[in-house]
Enzyme design. Structure first.
Site, PDB file in Angstrom:
ATOM      1  N   SER A 138      13.343   7.667   5.293  1.00 52.86           N
ATOM      2  CA  SER A 138      14.241   7.060   6.278  1.00 52.86           C
ATOM      3  C   SER A 138      15.409   8.003   6.471  1.00 52.86           C
ATOM      4  O   SER A 138      15.719   8.822   5.598  1.00 52.86           O
ATOM      5  CB  SER A 138      14.744   5.705   5.754  1.00 52.86           C
ATOM      6  OG  SER A 138      15.821   5.216   6.537  1.00 52.86           O
ATOM      7  N   TYR A 196      19.618   0.407  -0.502  1.00 54.49           N
ATOM      8  CA  TYR A 196      18.503   0.967   0.266  1.00 54.49           C
ATOM      9  C   TYR A 196      18.643   2.476   0.390  1.00 54.49           C
ATOM     10  O   TYR A 196      17.669   3.226   0.245  1.00 54.49           O
ATOM     11  CB  TYR A 196      18.460   0.315   1.646  1.00 54.49           C
ATOM     12  CG  TYR A 196      17.327   0.777   2.525  1.00 54.49           C
ATOM     13  CD1 TYR A 196      15.999   0.609   2.147  1.00 54.49           C
ATOM     14  CD2 TYR A 196      17.590   1.365   3.766  1.00 54.49           C
ATOM     15  CE1 TYR A 196      14.954   1.022   2.965  1.00 54.49           C
ATOM     16  CE2 TYR A 196      16.560   1.777   4.593  1.00 54.49           C
ATOM     17  CZ  TYR A 196      15.240   1.609   4.186  1.00 54.49           C
ATOM     18  OH  TYR A 196      14.218   2.025   4.999  1.00 54.49           O
TER      19      TYR A 196
END
Length: 274
Positions: free
Chosen positions: A159, A172
């Site tokens: 990501s 995250y």
């Protein structure tokens, strides 16, 4: 148009060059987290590019629906229910395969958006287990088969969170930084072997369930993530990037491909229309 020894390959309207000789045995691609979103879209893309896809995730019904769709379209697909955090289950998957040419380590996800001061350690631990340890499990278990194929590829779906931080995202972000470092280090450690390591780092992607899961089922908060953004990425956009990278000629390694919507300049700079 690029072609392989067996002719052009098309998938999702795009022409891809095959890095394998498809006149030989059909190459096999394992896709984790294939029950929806990026994983399901990637399975469709690789199947269209001539791979037999092994669909893995925890939701068996969704996997079987996708397998039925692919086989009805003339592709080869099989289902293996899997929790990537269960090492014994991952080892059983590896033992069940006659060959493995591609691993797409896509299983992951985000939980919560709390600041560091109040973040839930259990959520942080779960994110690390799935995004990092799950990728570690599948990579370790399948690396011998990928090497034995003579032309293997590991794709880590990380990501943009793995490359820059943002407020409320530390858990995250930390997990995706871990996935990025895993891919980068693996590439260093196995250079000289017939295995490529590719990292695809998507930015803002609107898929079913990602934001809703992150906000514990709060659909209103989930909708605000994409509010005013005319065209976030879709799962198909990311799958297109994965399939393109995987189907490059064998000597070409796409180390890192960052994919964002045009409206997103960074993790913290997004153009939103009123």
């Amino acid at each position: 148009m690029r072609t392989s020894a067996s002719g052009p390959v098309t998938g999702e309207g795009t022409v891809f060059a095959r890095s394998h000789d498809m006149t030989a045995a059909t190459p096999v691609a394992v896709v984790t987290g294939a029950s929806g979103g990026i994983g399901a879209a990637t399975a469709r893309g690789l199947a269209a590019a001539g791979y037999e896809v092994v669909l893995t995730a925890r939701r068996e019904e969704r996997l079987r629906e996708l397998a039925g769709e692919l086989t009805a379209a003339g592709h080869r697909a099989r289902v293996h229910v899997l929790d990537v955090t269960d090492r014994a289950a991952v080892d059983a998957l590896a033992a069940s395969l006659d060959r493995c040419d591609v691993l797409v380590a896509n299983a992951g996800g985000a939980l919560g958006a709390d600041p560091v001061a109040t973040g839930d350690p259990a959520e942080w631990r779960r994110m690390y287990e799935v995004n990092v340890i799950g990728t570690l499990h599948t990579t370790q278990a399948l690396l011998p088969a990928l090497t034995a194929s003579g032309d293997g590829t590991v794709v880590v779906i990380s990501s943009t969170a793995g490359h820059a931080t943002y407020e409320g995202g530390a858990g995250y972000v930390a997990a995706k930084h871990g996935a990025h470092v895993l891919a980068e280090t693996l590439r260093l450690e196995i250079v000289g072997t017939p295995v490529r390591v590719i990292e695809i780092a998507p930015g803002m992607v609107r898929t079913e369930g990602f934001a809703t899961t992150r906000f514990r089922g709060d659909t209103e908060k989930a909708a605000k993530v994409y509010a005013g953004v005319a065209e976030p990425l879709t799962a198909e956009d990311v799958a297109d990037a994965v399939t393109w990278a995987v189907t490059r000629p064998s000597h070409v390694n796409v180390d890192l491909l960052v994919v964002r919507p045009r409206a997103q300049a960074s993790n913290t700079k997004v153009h939103r229309e009123s």
